[in-house]
Design an enzyme around this catalytic site. Structure first.
Site, PDB file in Angstrom:
ATOM      1  CB  ALA A  77      -0.910   0.010   1.225  1.00  0.00           C
ATOM      2  CE1 TYR A  80       5.432   8.825  -6.840  1.00  0.00           C
ATOM      3  CE2 TYR A  80       4.550   9.450  -4.697  1.00  0.00           C
ATOM      4  CZ  TYR A  80       5.562   9.489  -5.634  1.00  0.00           C
ATOM      5  OH  TYR A  80       6.712  10.196  -5.370  1.00  0.00           O
ATOM      6  N   GLY A  84      10.294   5.593 -12.765  1.00  0.00           N
ATOM      7  CA  GLY A  84      11.704   5.566 -13.153  1.00  0.00           C
ATOM      8  C   GLY A  84      12.276   4.162 -13.232  1.00  0.00           C
ATOM      9  CG  HIS A 173      -0.605   9.890   3.065  1.00  0.00           C
ATOM     10  ND1 HIS A 173       0.050  10.115   4.263  1.00  0.00           N
ATOM     11  CD2 HIS A 173       0.156  10.498   2.119  1.00  0.00           C
ATOM     12  CE1 HIS A 173       1.131  10.837   4.053  1.00  0.00           C
ATOM     13  NE2 HIS A 173       1.227  11.082   2.765  1.00  0.00           N
ATOM     14  CE  LYS A 175       2.477   7.440   2.395  1.00  0.00           C
ATOM     15  NZ  LYS A 175       3.553   8.289   1.991  1.00  0.00           N
ATOM     16  CG  ASP A 180       5.778 -15.079   2.183  1.00  0.00           C
ATOM     17  OD1 ASP A 180       4.775 -15.069   1.433  1.00  0.00           O
ATOM     18  OD2 ASP A 180       6.868 -15.574   1.853  1.00  0.00           O
TER      19      ASP A 180
END
Length: 513
Positions: A77, A80, A84, A173, A175, A180
């Site tokens: 999660a 974005y 690159g 937002h 992260k 596993d």
């Protein structure tokens, strides 16, 4: 100018809901924070399973290693995925691992679930979606890409607000990077800057199946109320699901609230039952219960000395757990306790500012100097955002001075040539202790957006283990080592000059960045 006018319908901030603290802190050691389990699941683990990382390069290499060795699940999660070469290498690792899994068993057990924000992930011709479509095309049964779209961006507003500006209304937002039974909690996104020279924080929780299950279920829940990316770059909702911006907003938010709270409450119930079996029975000394629990306790490697509490904040869905816990921690910190608070974007909510200025603990607040702000040098209106942060910082510093709190509340600016700063979180040192016993780490920035607009998640890590406390202390010291203390002379420097129009506009737009 017209872009800002388009935001006019949202400029009046909603009145925050005042929620009483769930409970006051208990008096003894790390266990004083066990009140948090009244709100969220408590995961007891061994401190040996926790590893604190320090650099973007270390974070990137760990991501690649974890992807390559995953056998059952990869759950990621992020806001974005960048476009690159380094990001492409991550996608290539996923493709290689999925391919190996297929070859090994004929039908793969490996599932990949990726959750991103719709508006940020759709920005530009080459974007997060175009990076991931080849995976969807090659492995349609194994890969899921969900794109969260805030229910607050809808109707005329959605049609009129241009790309990039539409991201101010609300974002996914969170992260979390999970492989596993290994979980990485961070504030870093999946972008080359975060793999090279954008300083953030990262904690690896190893061999923690219950925590991994929780975050898998959380990402699944948000994914279920998100748009699903298709192989032809279109998006659609799951069958029977209310649409986030075309459907009824109240109905959508109620479904999302129910879905997320089911995850939190079911995990909390599971952990309470586990806690009752493994701890309370032995404390009561019941021989019968001890016999029943012997097999369960035998499967535990060591008795926990560290506790993980996931804190979720999704105000659009009426979920304010992280806000409640953070406010309680700030409220209840005793005199002579020290709180080190870090944010990449210094724009604290009024409630957090009032608590910092009105309570007893010492505060050391780490924030970005203008040169290491992520918006420094940006084109257009965004280029003025660092100056807006300087203005907000100066106002807060003036309030500290007015209240004669300079000794107790200290601002420190992170500065490092060639780097930007994105580290956020909190370290709590109890009175008389040289080491922290609690840290908050994850996506929230302690600002208005984090509390009111975006989907956020972090964890509170509470530990009694001195070695882990030392790791957390070293992490804090390493970050603060690159900082200088803010004083009145700081704002007299030429690079701190704030134009009049920025001062006038900042109060109107500060809730959007």
């Amino acid at each position: 100018r017209s872009s800002w006018l388009l935001l006019a319908p949202l400029l009046t901030p909603p009145v925050p809901v005042i929620t009483a603290p769930p409970c006051s802190l208990c008096p003894e050691g790390a266990h004083r924070f066990q009140w948090i389990r009244n709100l969220v699941p408590e995961f007891g683990i061994s401190s040996s399973h926790v590893k604190v990382l320090s650099s973007p390069a270390e974070f990137y290499e760990l991501l690649k290693v974890q992807i390559k060795t995953a056998k059952q699940r990869v759950v990621m999660a992020s806001l974005y995925l960048g476009t690159g070469l380094l990001e492409q290498e991550l996608v290539d690792c996923l493709e290689e691992t999925l391919e190996k899994s297929l070859q090994a068993k004929g039908s793969s057990n490996l599932k990949v679930s990726i959750l991103l924000d719709y508006t940020r992930g759709s920005r530009g011709r080459k974007n997060s979606r175009t990076m991931l479509i080849p995976l969807l095309q090659r492995f349609p049964e194994q890969v899921r890409v969900s794109l969260f779209h805030t229910p607050n961006l809808r109707g005329l507003l959605r049609l009129l607000i241009p790309e990039r500006f539409n991201e101010t209304i609300g974002l996914q937002h969170i992260k979390v990077y999970l492989f596993d039974d290994n979980v990485i909690l961070s504030g870093a996104n999946l972008s080359d800057l975060y793999f090279t020279n954008r300083q953030d924080r990262y904690v690896l929780l190893q061999d923690s199946p219950e925590i991994a299950d929780f975050f898998t279920e959380l990402v699944d829940a948000i994914g279920d109320v998100s748009l699903q990316l298709q192989r032809d770059d279109t998006v659609q909702m799951m069958e029977g699901m209310v649409h986030p911006y075309q459907g009824d907003k109240v109905a959508y938010c109620e479904i999302a609230n129910r879905r997320v709270m089911e995850v939190i409450n079911s995990a909390r119930t599971r952990q309470e039952l586990l806690h009752a079996k493994t701890f309370h029975s032995s404390q009561r000394g019941s021989s019968l219960l001890s016999q029943q629990g012997s097999q369960a306790s035998g499967s535990l490697k060591t008795e926990p000395d560290t506790w993980i509490y996931p804190l979720i904040q999704m105000k659009p869905f009426g979920i304010q757990i992280d806000e409640m816990v953070t406010e309680t921690l700030l409220t209840e910190a005793e005199r002579d306790a020290r709180i080190y608070l870090s944010t990449g974007y210094f724009n604290l909510t009024q409630a957090y500012m009032d608590l910092i200025l009105g309570t007893r603990a010492e505060y050391r607040i780490l924030l970005a100097s203008p040169e290491v702000n992520g918006f420094f040098g940006a084109k257009g209106v965004a280029g003025a955002i660092p100056a807006a942060y300087v203005y907000i910082e100066h106002q807060f510093y003036s309030e500290v001075c007015y209240l004669h709190q300079q000794e107790r509340v200290q601002l420190q600016e992170y500065s490092r040539a060639g780097w930007t700063f994105h580290a956020k979180g909190l370290w709590l040192y109890l009175a008389g202790s040289d080491l922290p016993c609690l840290t908050l780490i994850g996506s929230p920035n302690f600002g208005y957006r984090s509390v009111h607009r975006d989907l956020e998640a972090q964890v509170a890590i509470v530990t009694e283990n001195k070695a882990l406390q030392q790791q957390l202390h070293q992490e804090q010291e390493q970050l603060y080592l690159c900082s200088g203390v803010v004083s009145s002379s700081t704002f007299e420097q030429p690079n701190r000059y704030v134009k009049l129009w920025v001062k006038l506009v900042t109060p109107l737009i500060k809730n959007f960045f």
